[in-house]
Design an enzyme around this catalytic site. Structure first.
Site, PDB file in Angstrom:
ATOM      1  N   SER A   6       0.822  -1.194   0.000  1.00  0.00           N
ATOM      2  CA  SER A   6       0.000   0.000   0.000  1.00  0.00           C
ATOM      3  C   SER A   6       0.872   1.266   0.000  1.00  0.00           C
ATOM      4  O   SER A   6       1.658   1.462  -0.918  1.00  0.00           O
ATOM      5  CB  SER A   6      -0.954  -0.052   1.197  1.00  0.00           C
ATOM      6  OG  SER A   6      -1.966   0.906   1.084  1.00  0.00           O
ATOM      7  N   HIS A  48      -2.525  -1.505  -4.680  1.00  0.00           N
ATOM      8  CA  HIS A  48      -3.971  -1.691  -4.838  1.00  0.00           C
ATOM      9  C   HIS A  48      -4.637  -0.374  -5.203  1.00  0.00           C
ATOM     10  O   HIS A  48      -4.051   0.700  -5.068  1.00  0.00           O
ATOM     11  CB  HIS A  48      -4.580  -2.260  -3.545  1.00  0.00           C
ATOM     12  CG  HIS A  48      -4.447  -1.354  -2.361  1.00  0.00           C
ATOM     13  ND1 HIS A  48      -5.372  -0.383  -2.059  1.00  0.00           N
ATOM     14  CD2 HIS A  48      -3.484  -1.260  -1.405  1.00  0.00           C
ATOM     15  CE1 HIS A  48      -4.990   0.262  -0.961  1.00  0.00           C
ATOM     16  NE2 HIS A  48      -3.845  -0.244  -0.554  1.00  0.00           N
TER      17      HIS A  48
END
Length: 108
Positions: A69, A92
């Site tokens: 992330s 993501h």
């Protein structure tokens, strides 16, 4: 060392990892950044990324375990990035939350 979650840690402030944390520890010259992080606050990650990209020295990044992330953003600040076969980078789509009535949920 980018070990742990990125951003303010309200329960353990001494473990906070923010742009200010990195700014206060950033030495002159070349820098080695080691990452083992599940990610966290994207804005803190962006601040750290920008500090590293604007640094005068060479930035070498090692992903020791994972850069997930927001930590994946920081990893991209490296002039060189090293990842052993046993490490992982997780990228993501952004996510959000909404609070309110049906119209607010639809708008979000």
């Amino acid at each position: 060392m980018i070990y742990g979650a990125i951003g303010e840690n309200f329960w353990e402030p001494e473990k906070s990892l923010t742009g200010e944390t990195v700014k206060n520890q950033l030495p002159e010259g070349d820098v080695t950044v080691r990452i083992d992080s599940p990610g966290g606050d994207v804005f803190a990650g962006l601040a750290i990324y920008n500090l590293l990209k604007q640094h005068d020295g060479k930035i070498t990044v090692y992903v020791d375990s994972w850069a997930a992330s927001a930590a994946s953003i920081i990893a991209m600040a490296g002039d060189e990035v090293y990842m052993p076969k046993t490490s992982m980078m997780m990228i993501h789509d952004p996510w959000t939350m909404a609070v309110g009535d049906a119209a607010e949920m639809t708008k979000t």
